[in-house]
Design an enzyme around this catalytic site. Structure first.
Site, short mmCIF file in Angstrom:
data_model
loop_
_atom_site.label_atom_id
_atom_site.label_comp_id
_atom_site.label_asym_id
_atom_site.label_seq_id
_atom_site.Cartn_x
_atom_site.Cartn_y
_atom_site.Cartn_z
N SER A 139 0.59 -1.33 -0.19
CA SER A 139 0.15 -0.10 0.18
C SER A 139 0.77 1.41 -0.21
O SER A 139 0.42 2.32 -0.08
CB SER A 139 -1.03 0.01 1.37
N LYS A 142 0.11 3.96 -2.63
CA LYS A 142 -0.90 5.05 -2.25
C LYS A 142 -0.24 6.54 -2.30
O LYS A 142 -0.74 7.62 -2.44
CB LYS A 142 -1.95 4.65 -1.05
N SER A 339 -5.76 3.52 4.56
CA SER A 339 -5.29 2.71 3.26
C SER A 339 -6.40 2.15 2.64
O SER A 339 -6.62 0.92 2.52
CB SER A 339 -4.52 1.74 4.04
#
Length: 506
Positions: A139, A142, A339
């Site tokens: 993640s 992102k 997230s």
């Protein structure tokens, strides 16, 4: 100055405690102000009570006049926050940083960690362990999406969800009408009234339904009305083919549409488990139900069932109602803090749309690469398979992530500063809220701000921290091929960031 590895010296511990106390005081200043005011009130009151108890002579009553200490203040002093970091704070010595990091940045079992630490102001590399090696980043992807969204769409932009007048239908072409719910990229819609003080649910379908019902009432139309959904803003496959079907089944992702309730969750309070597989139709059904309730008093009839609009709505279709999302910067903050995979993929597609490209998987990944290149971030060797980090095909180096964080914290494009508040705070918020609790990392609580990343054999942590000498540092640590479920890997990354916070490594 060298201290015991992984443990602050007495001086560093004092500085860390002072910082923590300072942040508490800044957060608590209204309560402290109230305490001061109460103390100011208590002193004169105590003097009056003491005078009465001692039998002191009382003067003859004069004209009534409110004492100054009882008057409402004309102004309140605003506490000064943390000012600009000192440009004279010493830059850490790379050998000192490595001496502290190397013993703690170790895997628990198999796999390996790569890592980069840079001075934010100068870009000087202070630590480099295979920093240019491509890694699966989970993640941490992102962070790239945040940069693309803030640059391509703009921090203050909002997404509009509209109800427009659709074509007439039924016998003779005028027996009934359609109302088309048009998705404009807001996947954080709420079912109820718009909540302007929130990000999730900032725009509410109940509010949109009331606006629509009022517009129809003013036209003198009472129905029947059929609700259709226009979700044509996004194109191509609704699921990224790079995703593992098991992740989709578990609710880590879902088919993408340009409108959804609760970031494609059935219940805003339940953020795990399976998601709706057709978030657009579910939003349409919710809107139809709210429209039926809103128009009941005026006799508005709403037909059962919701369909999809075929083709595009007419360019001159009347807008019956419109609600707007929270700003892009607020959505970026939510995406980073929690997230949120669905929101990340949506922002990636909206970045593509803003650039005039198709709102598709390919459009989103291309938009991210384009914005990084335009920003001057090195993209050599980078592979972007999705924009949320679920895909194992993503390949990004720790050095590239450190450069992205540096662009956010101190780069020339000030639009990126809007992402700073979204980085989870160690031990306090988001995906770091339950970390930094053991002895190896507790001193980093409240000081480290970083984006997490977790897959079965992958963990990552990229963010920023001010060291003990007052120098802003950016970092990225990525673990790949790790032993699944090994308990020591997250603590190792947390301890590494804590080392930087405590480092007086000049």
């Amino acid at each position: 100055m060298r201290g015991t590895t992984g443990t602050a010296t007495g001086r560093e511990r004092l500085i860390g405690q002072f910082r923590a106390l300072f942040h508490v005081l800044v957060r608590a200043w209204p309560s402290l102000l109230l305490t001061v005011l109460l103390a100011a009130l208590a002193l004169p009151a105590g003097m009056l009570i003491a005078s009465g108890l001692s039998g002191a002579a009382q003067s003859a009553p004069g004209p009534s006049q409110t004492p100054g200490w009882q008057l409402e203040p004309e102004w309140l002093s605003v506490p000064q926050g943390i000012g600009p970091l000192s440009t004279t704070a010493p830059v850490p010595v790379p050998a000192e940083v490595a001496a502290r990091l190397d013993p703690v940045l170790r895997t628990d079992g198999g796999g390996s960690f790569t890592g980069v630490v840079q001075d934010a102001a100068t870009g000087k590399v202070l630590f480099d362990r295979d920093g240019m090696a491509n890694r699966v980043p989970a993640s941490n992807m992102k962070l790239l999406t945040a940069v693309a969204a803030l640059r391509a769409i703009g921090p203050d932009s909002r997404f509009a969800t509209k109800a427009i007048a659709g074509p007439a239908s039924g016998p003779a072409g005028g027996a009934s009408r359609t109302v088309v719910l048009v998705g404009g990229g807001d996947v954080l819609l709420g079912a109820g009234e718009s909540a302007e003080d929130k990000v999730l649910g900032h725009a509410g379908l109940a509010t949109l339904a009331k606006l629509t019902a009022e517009s129809l009432r003013k036209e003198g139309f009472a129905g029947p009305v059929q609700v259709l959904v226009d979700d044509s803003l996004f194109t191509g496959p609704s699921l990224n083919p790079a995703w593992n079907p098991d992740d989709v089944a578990a609710g880590e992702a879902a088919p993408l549409f340009p409108l959804a309730l609760n970031s494609a969750r059935f219940d805003p309070a339940v953020t795990t488990g399976p998601r709706p597989q057709d978030a657009a139709i579910l939003a349409g059904e919710t809107f139809a139900s709210q429209l039926k309730a809103a128009g009941a008093a005026a006799g508005l009839k709403v037909g059962a069932g919701v369909g999809r609009l075929e083709g595009k709505p007419a360019a001159d279709a009347a807008v019956l109602g419109q609600v707007e999302s929270a700003t892009v910067s607020q959505q970026v903050d939510l995406m980073l803090r929690d997230s949120d995979n669905y929101l990340a993929e949506t922002l990636g597609r909206m970045a593509a749309v803003a650039a005039g490209e198709p709102g598709s998987n390919e459009g989103a990944t291309a938009a991210v690469m384009r914005q990084l290149t335009d920003l001057g971030i090195p993209t050599s060797g980078m592979t972007v398979a999705d924009v949320s980090g679920l895909a194992l095909a993503n390949q990004v180096s720790a050095r590239q992530f450190a450069e992205v964080v540096r662009a956010i914290t101190s780069g020339p494009d000030t639009r990126l500063r809007a992402a700073l508040g979204g980085f989870p705070v160690a031990g306090l918020t988001g995906t770091l809220g339950d970390r930094y609790v053991d002895d190896s990392s507790a001193e980093g609580a409240g000081l480290v701000r970083a984006k997490t990343g977790t897959l079965n054999t992958v963990i990552a942590l990229s963010g920023y921290v001010v060291d003990a000498d007052g120098r802003l540092l950016v970092f990225s640590f990525i673990g790949n091929d790790l032993t699944p479920g090994a308990a020591g890997n997250k603590p190792a990354l947390d301890a590494s960031a804590t080392v930087l916070a405590a480092c007086g490594c000049s």
